[in-house]
Design an enzyme around this catalytic site. Structure first.
Site, PDB file in Angstrom:
ATOM      1  N   TYR A  61       0.848  -1.194   0.000  1.00  0.00           N
ATOM      2  CA  TYR A  61       0.000   0.000   0.000  1.00  0.00           C
ATOM      3  C   TYR A  61       0.885   1.246   0.000  1.00  0.00           C
ATOM      4  O   TYR A  61       2.017   1.221   0.492  1.00  0.00           O
ATOM      5  CB  TYR A  61      -0.940  -0.003   1.199  1.00  0.00           C
ATOM      6  N   GLU A  62       0.363   2.322  -0.565  1.00  0.00           N
ATOM      7  CA  GLU A  62       1.158   3.545  -0.737  1.00  0.00           C
ATOM      8  C   GLU A  62       1.673   4.096   0.580  1.00  0.00           C
ATOM      9  O   GLU A  62       2.672   4.813   0.608  1.00  0.00           O
ATOM     10  CB  GLU A  62       0.327   4.609  -1.458  1.00  0.00           C
TER      11      GLU A  62
END
Length: 266
Positions: A61-62
């Site tokens: 995930y970012e």
């Protein structure tokens, strides 16, 4: 919109356009892929793939959680549920530099306000950059994802305003103008498929979109009317595979029981 044309063991399976997009996106993922993912439909597609045919899928995930295995629906990329059970947590900078720019991300999911015939994405402005009609949020990490992931998947509603022949501004490069290659510009990969609520589109050898499958009940005329150029259709265009009963159960009962992203729920 709800459809009911799918069958599984002779039993009708009702599904929505969003659920069809989720299941079709999940099918694009392979068991050993590493995916840079956000929330919403891409998150549901990744978690569906992991629970079905791709148990070894790794999600980054970012926010910097690596190999996340969320046991509840994350509402943002900073949701603490993503940290539980993750292999590691790294600064966002390292996620983009070491993993994405380092070539360790197989697949990235993208969307945008405009997607053109060569897969270029605009999420910056509508109209002239100096005097826009609408100023949009901008790239975020989308430009880096489109430039460095080995494959990108684009998910968007199929509307004529979203699919112009050329975008007003190239925020995230697809196959550019067809003259310069991505490789010549030092870019990896490129868009592989565009999944909408009407069809699944792929790219030919010249980097131009064409319709590969039509969703059940959708006609060529409807797709053309929602596209800003004369789009081509595959010679053997077929119907998009529909969700089976287990996929719908997973989406509605485990992945998004409240319908936060699918619009369902009790």
């Amino acid at each position: 919109m709800s459809r009911g044309d799918a069958t599984d063991s002779d039993k009708s399976v009702d599904y929505t356009d969003t659920e069809l997009m989720i299941t079709r996106a999940a099918q694009e993922l392979r068991n050993d892929d590493t995916v840079l993912v956000g929330v919403g439909v891409p998150n549901l597609a990744c978690n569906l793939a992991k629970r079905t045919h791709a148990p070894d899928l790794q999600m980054i995930y970012e926010s910097g959680t690596v190999d996340s295995n969320p046991d509840a629906l994350p509402l943002s990329i900073g949701d603490p549920v993503l940290a539980t059970g993750a292999r590691s947590i790294v600064p966002m900078y390292e996620g983009f530099s070491r993993y994405l720019q380092g070539g360790r991300v197989d697949v990235g999911f993208l969307g945008g306000a405009q997607i053109d015939k060569r897969g270029n994405i605009n999420s910056t402005v509508i109209g002239d950059y100096g005097d826009p009609t609408v100023r949009l949020p901008g790239s975020g990490g989308a430009c880096e994802i489109s430039s460095n992931a080995h494959r990108t998947l684009i998910i968007a509603p199929h509307q004529k305003r979203r699919f112009p022949e050329s975008v007003d501004f190239v925020t995230s490069p697809g196959y550019l103008d067809g003259e310069e290659s991505r490789e010549d510009l030092g870019l990896r990969g490129g868009p592989e498929a565009v999944i909408t609520d009407k069809a699944v589109m792929a790219f030919d050898d010249d980097g131009e979109l064409y319709v590969e499958t039509l969703h059940p009940g959708v006609t060529r005329e409807e797709v053309q009317a929602a596209t800003g150029w004369e789009i081509r259709f595959a010679d053997d265009v077929t119907a998009t595979p529909t969700p089976d009963a287990d996929e719908i159960r997973l989406i509605r009962e485990e992945l998004d029981p409240d319908g936060v992203y699918t619009g369902g729920g009790d």
